[in-house]
Design an enzyme around this catalytic site. Structure first.
Site, mmCIF file in Angstrom:
data_model
loop_
_atom_site.group_PDB
_atom_site.id
_atom_site.type_symbol
_atom_site.label_atom_id
_atom_site.label_comp_id
_atom_site.label_asym_id
_atom_site.label_seq_id
_atom_site.Cartn_x
_atom_site.Cartn_y
_atom_site.Cartn_z
ATOM 1 N N HIS A 25 0.833 -1.211 0.000
ATOM 2 C CA HIS A 25 0.000 0.000 0.000
ATOM 3 C C HIS A 25 0.862 1.254 0.000
ATOM 4 C CE1 HIS A 25 1.068 -0.946 4.031
ATOM 5 N NE2 HIS A 25 0.043 -0.427 4.673
ATOM 6 N N TYR A 26 1.935 1.248 0.792
ATOM 7 C CA TYR A 26 2.843 2.396 0.843
ATOM 8 C C TYR A 26 3.558 2.588 -0.491
ATOM 9 C CZ TYR A 26 6.974 5.155 2.137
ATOM 10 O OH TYR A 26 7.966 6.106 2.186
ATOM 11 N N VAL A 27 4.105 1.502 -1.035
ATOM 12 C CA VAL A 27 4.829 1.578 -2.303
ATOM 13 C C VAL A 27 3.907 2.053 -3.421
ATOM 14 C CG1 VAL A 27 6.059 0.234 -4.044
ATOM 15 C CG2 VAL A 27 6.528 -0.149 -1.617
ATOM 16 N N SER A 77 1.299 3.971 -3.154
ATOM 17 C CA SER A 77 1.022 5.398 -2.989
ATOM 18 C C SER A 77 2.206 6.247 -3.451
ATOM 19 C CB SER A 77 0.689 5.713 -1.524
ATOM 20 O OG SER A 77 1.818 5.576 -0.680
#
Length: 263
Positions: free
Chosen positions: A166-168, A170
């Site tokens: 999810h972080y990557v 974004s």
């Protein structure tokens, strides 16, 4: 060419800067450096008692407290971000020259354990937040025919990370956002660039109980430089992109990672 565009100096003297999510870490280091170089800086932070304390410490630590304004504002709130931008303009009496979308969520989970609310929250902070900030400052920048918007990416967007899908995702979106916004606003004299930090050592790392020696040993295997990056190692990149010295640069991604990735 405007008078501002004719100035190619590194000085930030008199510029008004808005930085989101900046009470500590990289954001706090940027605030301290920009104020020291003459900028007038507003920084936002998610409203909480803990962040109020961090904000007070940051204001006390700068070289000239009259040049800095801490504003409680959630980066995911349109109303609070717009109010923060308006408050900064009113406080310093001129439009915002530089906006830095620094606020970020950095949680880690195996991808199949990320529930939909966690996914939505990550993209809300890391991708929608910069969009909200850009919308909040764009009219003032257009009116004066000049502005700098700086986003913050991640080395993980280049290499992937199975613990942070999810972080990557974004941060990968931030690269596309930066390039598209640069295309859209170049005609208005607004430059949009992205800084990608490497493994910068910040307060959260120690608070999470991370083994600094183990992390350093791993970083020495992937970096060209054999030491951990500190917040002050990356502030020069933001300073350069915020200054008139970089006025012919837009739509670009600048890695500051000790030589971890090469382009």
């Amino acid at each position: 060419m405007t008078d501002r565009e004719a100035d190619r100096s590194f000085s930030l003297e008199g510029d008004v800067v808005l930085i989101t999510g900046a009470v500590r870490g990289i954001g706090g280091a940027i605030v301290r450096r920009f104020v020291a170089d003459g900028a007038r800086v507003g920084f936002t932070y998610r409203p909480s008692e803990k962040n109020e304390g961090y904000a007070a410490e940051l204001v006390a630590a700068v070289t000239d407290s009259d040049r800095v304004l801490g504003i409680p504002a959630d980066a995911t709130s349109v109303e609070q971000t717009e109010a923060a931008a308006a408050k900064l303009v009113e406080h310093f009496g001129k439009p915002i020259d530089v906006a830095i979308a620094n606020a970020a969520d950095t949680s880690k989970l195996p991808w199949d354990q990320i529930d939909y609310d966690v996914w939505d929250q990550m993209l809300e902070v890391n991708l929608k937040g910069p969009f909200i900030l850009a919308r909040a400052v764009i009219e003032g920048m257009r009116d004066q025919g000049y502005g700098k918007i700086i986003t913050v990416g991640s080395v993980m967007a280049n290499r992937g990370d199975p613990r942070s899908l999810h972080y990557v995702s974004s941060k990968g979106g931030i690269l596309a956002f930066t390039r598209s916004l640069a295309r859209a606003e170049g005609k208005n004299g607004i430059r949009v660039n992205c800084v990608i930090p490497g493994a910068i050592q910040i307060e959260k790392e120690a608070e999470a109980g991370s083994d600094a020696a183990k992390t350093l040993a791993w970083m020495q295997q992937v970096q060209c430089l054999m030491y951990r990056g500190q917040p002050d190692d990356i502030t020069a990149a933001f300073h350069f992109l915020a200054s008139h010295a970089s006025d012919f640069i837009t739509g670009q991604v600048l890695n500051v990672d000790g030589g971890w990735h090469h382009y």
